[in-house]
Design a protein around this motif. Structure first.
Motif, mmCIF file in Angstrom:
data_model
loop_
_atom_site.group_PDB
_atom_site.id
_atom_site.type_symbol
_atom_site.label_atom_id
_atom_site.label_comp_id
_atom_site.label_asym_id
_atom_site.label_seq_id
_atom_site.Cartn_x
_atom_site.Cartn_y
_atom_site.Cartn_z
ATOM 1 N N GLY A 1 0.798 -1.225 0.000
ATOM 2 C CA GLY A 1 0.000 0.000 0.000
ATOM 3 C C GLY A 1 0.824 1.264 0.000
ATOM 4 N N ASN A 2 2.065 1.194 0.440
ATOM 5 C CA ASN A 2 2.938 2.366 0.464
ATOM 6 C C ASN A 2 3.772 2.507 -0.810
ATOM 7 O OD1 ASN A 2 2.098 2.930 3.126
ATOM 8 N ND2 ASN A 2 3.626 1.473 3.949
ATOM 9 N N THR B 1 -1.106 -9.004 -16.907
ATOM 10 C CA THR B 1 -1.381 -8.080 -15.804
ATOM 11 C C THR B 1 -0.860 -8.686 -14.510
ATOM 12 O OG1 THR B 1 -3.385 -7.300 -16.903
ATOM 13 C CG2 THR B 1 -3.184 -6.835 -14.552
ATOM 14 N N VAL B 2 -0.181 -7.862 -13.686
ATOM 15 C CA VAL B 2 0.459 -8.342 -12.462
ATOM 16 C C VAL B 2 -0.286 -7.822 -11.250
ATOM 17 C CG1 VAL B 2 2.617 -8.502 -11.174
ATOM 18 C CG2 VAL B 2 2.670 -8.293 -13.672
ATOM 19 N N SER B 3 -0.521 -8.697 -10.289
ATOM 20 C CA SER B 3 -1.088 -8.315 -8.997
ATOM 21 C C SER B 3 -0.535 -9.283 -7.958
ATOM 22 C CB SER B 3 -2.621 -8.352 -9.025
ATOM 23 O OG SER B 3 -3.089 -9.655 -9.344
ATOM 24 N N GLY B 4 -0.941 -9.128 -6.722
ATOM 25 C CA GLY B 4 -0.451 -10.015 -5.675
ATOM 26 C C GLY B 4 -0.677 -9.445 -4.294
#
Length: 280
Positions: free
Chosen positions: A91-92, A129-132
């Motif tokens: 989140g930062n 697409t990248v997430s995690g």
């Protein structure tokens, strides 16, 4: 042995022709062999008839053509996949997962023709697409495109100070699939590495997830925990890379030993030769 009536039979007003060799039994002690025969009985003119009766031995043989092959060729093997640069941030905006790797999926599935096939598919980085997720002892990397969703889960063991790939799941609907393919394994212990280091494996590796799903990795560098300054930490090589480096070292050492043995043998032989001469 055939009789004359069995071997020589022709239509009326036609020429009997038989180039092949044939034998006729005239008696118990006499056999007659004929070849290149052309004759006609009961001729209507002084010339042989143009209409010919050809013997069975000269008739062309008829062979039954084999049925057409129905074997289907295997699907083409795709090239080595492109190496993708993937990262997950918290989140930062701090990078918590880094991965450089080429990925190739090997899936056994049922096609729209109701056939079971094994198919290889490369993951295209420019279409992914990248997430995690980020955590102290657990993190994940999710890669998605129009047809495939692939998730890697990582776990850190604070006791051993090692991290490893603990789970993999996939959901895919490729063009020739009859239904959505889903597979996964939550009890893996692969790609183990020391905390504070990045796992590196330049050689191709196969991660067997389930009997119908595996992943081939190429030029892999991975770090899912303890990333500093958004960069990989010191590399820790996989066993395959270590063995690949060990082989040339062993070969080099063996060659050096062989050269040393030859040199020592030469010096000993030279010393013995000089010792054989006497001063007058």
């Amino acid at each position: 042995m055939a009789s004359v009536s069995e071997l020589m039979s022709a239509r009326l007003n036609s020429t009997y022709r038989c180039v092949s060799s044939s034998s006729i039994s005239l008696s118990a002690a006499v056999n007659l062999t004929l070849s290149g025969v052309q004759m006609e009985a009961y001729m209507s003119s002084a010339n042989l008839s143009a209409d010919e009766s050809v013997c069975s031995a000269d008739q062309p043989s008829t062979t039954v053509a084999p049925p057409p092959s129905t074997t289907t060729s295997p699907p083409p093997i795709p090239p080595v996949p492109e190496r993708g640069n993937y990262s997950v941030t918290d989140g930062n905006g701090t990078v918590c997962v880094l991965a450089l790797m080429g990925l190739q999926l090997n899936i056994t599935h049922t096609t729209t023709q109701n056939q079971s096939v094994s198919e290889l598919m490369n993951l295209q980085p420019n279409q992914t697409t990248v997430s995690g997720s980020c955590g102290v002892t657990e993190s994940s990397l999710r890669l998605s495109d129009e047809t495939t969703n692939l998730t890697f889960s990582f776990t850190m063991n604070s006791t051993t100070q090692k991290y490893y790939l603990s789970a993999v799941s996939v959901s895919a609907l490729w063009p020739d699939m009859s239904v959505v393919f889903e597979a996964g394994n939550t009890s893996l212990s692969a790609l183990q590495c020391s905390v504070g280091r990045s796992y590196v494996c330049s050689a191709q590796q196969m991660l067997s997830v389930t009997p119908v799903f595996s992943i081939n990795t190429f030029r892999l560098q991975l770090q899912p925990f303890n990333i500093t300054a958004n960069r990989f930490s010191t590399a820790e090589e996989c066993r395959v890379d270590q063995e690949n480096m060990l082989i040339p070292i062993i070969v080099g050492a063996a060659l050096a030993g062989l050269v040393l043995i030859v040199l020592v043998a030469y010096l000993i032989g030279r010393k013995r030769t000089h010792a054989g001469y006497q001063t007058i």
